[in-house]
Motif scaffolding. Structure first.
Motif, PDB file in Angstrom:
ATOM      1  N   GLU A 220      38.660  35.411  41.676  1.00  0.00           N
ATOM      2  CA  GLU A 220      38.285  35.167  40.283  1.00  0.00           C
ATOM      3  C   GLU A 220      38.552  33.710  39.915  1.00  0.00           C
ATOM      4  O   GLU A 220      39.389  33.030  40.520  1.00  0.00           O
ATOM      5  N   SER A 221      37.831  33.256  38.907  1.00  0.00           N
ATOM      6  CA  SER A 221      37.946  31.850  38.500  1.00  0.00           C
ATOM      7  C   SER A 221      39.327  31.515  37.953  1.00  0.00           C
ATOM      8  O   SER A 221      39.766  30.363  38.026  1.00  0.00           O
ATOM      9  N   ASP A 222      40.032  32.530  37.408  1.00  0.00           N
ATOM     10  CA  ASP A 222      41.355  32.261  36.838  1.00  0.00           C
ATOM     11  C   ASP A 222      42.483  32.383  37.864  1.00  0.00           C
ATOM     12  O   ASP A 222      43.652  32.227  37.527  1.00  0.00           O
ATOM     13  N   GLU A 223      42.146  32.686  39.134  1.00  0.00           N
ATOM     14  CA  GLU A 223      43.174  32.753  40.164  1.00  0.00           C
ATOM     15  C   GLU A 223      43.638  31.344  40.528  1.00  0.00           C
ATOM     16  O   GLU A 223      42.911  30.362  40.334  1.00  0.00           O
ATOM     17  N   ASP A 224      44.866  31.273  41.072  1.00  0.00           N
ATOM     18  CA  ASP A 224      45.386  29.960  41.448  1.00  0.00           C
ATOM     19  C   ASP A 224      44.678  29.460  42.707  1.00  0.00           C
ATOM     20  O   ASP A 224      44.044  30.222  43.452  1.00  0.00           O
ATOM     21  N   GLU A 225      44.796  28.173  42.943  1.00  0.00           N
ATOM     22  CA  GLU A 225      44.076  27.541  44.045  1.00  0.00           C
ATOM     23  C   GLU A 225      44.544  28.049  45.407  1.00  0.00           C
ATOM     24  O   GLU A 225      43.751  28.133  46.352  1.00  0.00           O
ATOM     25  N   ASP A 226      45.826  28.396  45.525  1.00  0.00           N
ATOM     26  CA  ASP A 226      46.330  28.893  46.806  1.00  0.00           C
ATOM     27  C   ASP A 226      45.658  30.206  47.181  1.00  0.00           C
ATOM     28  O   ASP A 226      45.286  30.420  48.344  1.00  0.00           O
ATOM     29  N   PHE A 227      45.491  31.099  46.190  1.00  0.00           N
ATOM     30  CA  PHE A 227      44.838  32.384  46.470  1.00  0.00           C
ATOM     31  C   PHE A 227      43.367  32.182  46.817  1.00  0.00           C
ATOM     32  O   PHE A 227      42.832  32.867  47.699  1.00  0.00           O
ATOM     33  N   LYS A 228      42.695  31.255  46.133  1.00  0.00           N
ATOM     34  CA  LYS A 228      41.298  30.969  46.437  1.00  0.00           C
ATOM     35  C   LYS A 228      41.148  30.434  47.858  1.00  0.00           C
ATOM     36  O   LYS A 228      40.233  30.826  48.583  1.00  0.00           O
ATOM     37  N   GLU A 229      42.073  29.550  48.259  1.00  0.00           N
ATOM     38  CA  GLU A 229      42.021  29.008  49.605  1.00  0.00           C
ATOM     39  C   GLU A 229      42.314  30.093  50.638  1.00  0.00           C
ATOM     40  O   GLU A 229      41.688  30.138  51.707  1.00  0.00           O
ATOM     41  N   GLN A 230      43.261  30.977  50.322  1.00  0.00           N
ATOM     42  CA  GLN A 230      43.582  32.081  51.228  1.00  0.00           C
ATOM     43  C   GLN A 230      42.369  32.990  51.416  1.00  0.00           C
ATOM     44  O   GLN A 230      42.047  33.392  52.546  1.00  0.00           O
TER      45      GLN A 230
END
Length: 350
Positions: A220-230
């Motif tokens: 989701e767009s509101d997730e932190d960058e670490d989770f997006k990268e994971q």
């Protein structure tokens, strides 16, 4: 008197700014209730014998699901058909309980003619859907045990040049029934270049044959960058090339789980050596999504097809009264159908 005393103690005073109601604490209530109830998850592992399925599962959950397993010899495998072995273990970690059921399929792909070797597996998956539908439509739905298969690890041999015909046939047969996650077994037999080449070949063949594997949801767009990268890394790692081992080996002055070779040590939990950690992270962080996809997609597809067949008898001996045609019922049957429609969808025939 008691109420004024409580109010004086400050237990019911407004802790926030004006306009605060308190329903923002609902997630905490859901969390406490879920933790108290515990979680259920069913994982199926399918693949040819000798690909390390049992070892990988024991490595993933740090448990021994097969303490007394006996490996049959070649002579026994000649007459052996595909079997279903379900092992359930209660795992607790930091107060959170997980009822894990691992469904193994010994005998898959062992026969000379493996044309119908997956019919038993498909029947098992459908049977769990049928049982859940039966329990869900019954009078007592408070304690329904969910044994539906939420995820299937399909093990692919690292020795070939992609998917075998049996791999294609099996995944096409079950991809509309369960979340399929392809896994390249014993990845330590491949060089890094061979591993990447095999991954691309498998993905190309999956796309070519129209096989639907489990796709991780986008962050989701509101997730932190670490989770997006994971999430991005996990998606790029499919199919996961893994190594399993429960043996403790000393490497670089510390104890690690791995495999010892004359040229060195393969560390199971080292992301530079294999995708074991990525596979475990995918399974744990997306366990809820795997259950939701099973409920909202695979089970609903089965349920709609099952109800379309109406009052046809099933293997459990019950039928759906609500879906009998109106022409086949008299006035008394129609009244009975209406009276019990809210509670008794299915009747058991004894």
């Amino acid at each position: 008197m008691l109420l004024s005393h409580v109010l004086q103690q400050g237990q019911f005073t407004n802790p926030e700014t004006p306009g605060y109601v308190g329903f923002a604490n609902l997630p905490n209530q859901v969390h406490r209730k879920s933790v108290k109830k515990g979680f259920e998850f069913t994982l199926m592992v399918v693949g040819e014998s000798g690909l390390g399925k049992s070892t990988l599962i024991n490595s993933l959950f740090l448990t021994d699901l097969y303490p007394e397993r006996v490996i049959p010899g070649a002579a026994e495998k000649i007459e052996r058909t595909v079997q279903i072995e379900a092992s359930t273990v209660e795992i607790e970690e930091r107060g959170v309980k997980l009822r894990l059921t691992v469904v193994d399929t010994p005998g898959y792909g062992d026969a000379i003619n493996s044309q119908d070797c997956f019919s038993t597996i498909i029947a098992y998956i459908d049977d769990q859907f049928e049982r859940y539908l039966h329990d869900e439509s019954g009078l007592n739905r408070r304690h329904i045990v969910d044994n539906r298969v939420h995820c299937c690890f399909y093990f692919i041999s690292p020795l070939g040049h992609g998917l075998k015909p049996l791999d294609v046939q099996f995944m096409k047969a079950i991809h509309n029934k369960v979340n399929v996650v392809p896994v390249i077994a014993k990845a330590d037999t491949l060089t890094l270049r061979e591993r990447e080449r095999l991954k691309r070949r498998i993905l190309d063949e999956i796309d070519e044959h129209g096989i639907k594997i489990y796709h991780l949801p986008d962050a989701e767009s509101d997730e932190d960058e670490d989770f997006k990268e994971q999430t991005r890394i996990l998606k790029a790692s499919i199919p996961f090339a893994v190594v399993g081992s429960n043996q403790q080996i000393e490497a670089k002055g510390k104890k690690v789980r791995g495999r010892l070779y004359p040229w060195g040590v393969v560390e199971v939990e080292n992301p530079e050596h294999n995708d074991f950690l990525k596979l475990r992270t995918m399974l744990i962080t997306h366990m809820q999504d795997l259950q939701e996809v099973t409920q909202d997609l695979h089970y609903e597809n089965f349920r709609s097809e099952r109800l379309k067949r109406g009052g046809r008898l099933s293997s459990h001996g019950y039928f759906s009264l609500l879906h009998l045609s109106a022409d086949s019922m008299n006035d008394n049957d129609m009244l009975l159908n209406t009276a019990f429609s809210s509670e008794c969808t299915n009747y058991v025939i004894t």
